[in-house]
Design an enzyme around this catalytic site. Structure first.
Site, PDB file in Angstrom:
ATOM      1  CB  CYS A   1       0.720  -3.613   7.062  1.00  0.00           C
ATOM      2  SG  CYS A   1      -0.064  -2.503   5.987  1.00  0.00           S
TER       3      CYS A   1
ATOM      4  CD  GLN B   1      -4.010   1.422  -2.690  1.00  0.00           C
ATOM      5  OE1 GLN B   1      -3.846   0.628  -1.549  1.00  0.00           O
ATOM      6  NE2 GLN B   1      -4.902   1.798  -3.071  1.00  0.00           N
TER       7      GLN B   1
ATOM      8  CG  HIS C   1      -2.531  -1.935   2.201  1.00  0.00           C
ATOM      9  ND1 HIS C   1      -1.736  -1.206   2.057  1.00  0.00           N
ATOM     10  CD2 HIS C   1      -3.417  -1.817   1.332  1.00  0.00           C
ATOM     11  CE1 HIS C   1      -1.813  -0.274   1.110  1.00  0.00           C
ATOM     12  NE2 HIS C   1      -3.002  -0.684   0.590  1.00  0.00           N
TER      13      HIS C   1
ATOM     14  CB  CYS D   1       3.426  -2.354   3.203  1.00  0.00           C
ATOM     15  SG  CYS D   1       3.465  -1.556   4.591  1.00  0.00           S
ATOM     16  CD  GLU D   2       7.799   3.531   1.974  1.00  0.00           C
ATOM     17  OE1 GLU D   2       7.530   4.542   2.585  1.00  0.00           O
ATOM     18  OE2 GLU D   2       7.900   3.562   0.734  1.00  0.00           O
ATOM     19  CG  HIS D   3       5.070   2.048   6.401  1.00  0.00           C
ATOM     20  ND1 HIS D   3       3.967   2.441   6.191  1.00  0.00           N
ATOM     21  CD2 HIS D   3       5.982   3.167   6.251  1.00  0.00           C
ATOM     22  CE1 HIS D   3       3.840   3.725   5.708  1.00  0.00           C
ATOM     23  NE2 HIS D   3       5.331   4.151   5.651  1.00  0.00           N
ATOM     24  CG  HIS D   4       3.890  -3.201   8.636  1.00  0.00           C
ATOM     25  ND1 HIS D   4       3.318  -2.132   8.458  1.00  0.00           N
ATOM     26  CD2 HIS D   4       4.302  -2.757  10.212  1.00  0.00           C
ATOM     27  CE1 HIS D   4       2.948  -1.328   9.510  1.00  0.00           C
ATOM     28  NE2 HIS D   4       3.508  -2.060  10.689  1.00  0.00           N
TER      29      HIS D   4
END
Length: 201
Positions: free
Chosen positions: A155, A125, A153, A84-87
């Site tokens: 996250c 995704q 995920h 995940c690019e956010h976490h």
């Protein structure tokens, strides 16, 4: 995307890991953590090897000797390992990739490698699903492409709302898979069938 030649050095990357260990409240010099920065950077070489691969190039070698085969080609249950690019935590699941050939087909391992090339990057995704479908559609120019990804995920499962057992499903239908309900139905019905037991072949 950051050009490969503009990346920080390995030493700088390892120092960044040491900083994160200190931020977490650890001593990066204690025995158990002393080699952790090198191990983390080595694992990143595997986790994010997709940045060094060109998914388009993987589809350039095709085959035309198919005796006029014009039915669906489907590769299902391709393991997806992404982050995940956010976490920066794992996304783990499976991808199902299908296309309806116009004149040429591609080696089935190449479909799995296209999935890997995009998955082994920082992702969401929805974009991953679209990238796989769009690339196959643009390079093979089939009658249609269908891609479905189901993934968990971390996250969401190990932090935040803490909902283990929840999976996310995304799909991208192009060409005949979007416009012809029979083709789309056939694709989705095959996905719902039990997996073939290779031991019985």
């Amino acid at each position: 995307m950051t050009p490969i030649d503009s990346r920080p050095s390995r030493t700088e990357a390892e120092e960044a890991v040491r900083t994160l260990l200190r931020w977490a409240g650890e001593d990066p010099d204690r025995e158990g953590l002393r080699d952790t920065p090198q191990r983390v950077i080595k694992s990143y070489d595997e986790f994010f090897c997709g940045y060094a691969e060109d998914p388009v190039d993987l589809l350039r070698r095709t085959f035309s000797e198919v005796d006029d085969y014009d039915e669906m080609v489907l590769l299902r249950d391709i393991r997806v390992e992404s982050h995940c690019e956010h976490h920066m935590v794992p996304i783990i699941g499976v991808a199902h990739v299908a296309y309806l050939p116009r004149k040429r087909v591609v080696g089935i391992s190449k479909l799995a490698r296209v999935v890997d090339a995009y998955a082994r990057r920082f992702q969401i995704q929805e974009r991953l699903t679209a990238q796989i479908a769009n690339t196959i559609n643009e390079e093979l120019q089939p009658y249609g492409v269908g891609v479905v990804i189901e993934a968990s995920h971390q996250c969401m499962t190990t932090r935040g709302v803490h909902r283990p057992g929840v999976s996310m499903v995304t799909s991208r239908m192009l060409g005949t898979f979007r416009t012809n309900s029979d083709t789309r139905r056939e694709f989705l019905s095959i996905l719902n069938r039990p997996a073939m037991n290779s031991g019985g072949i």
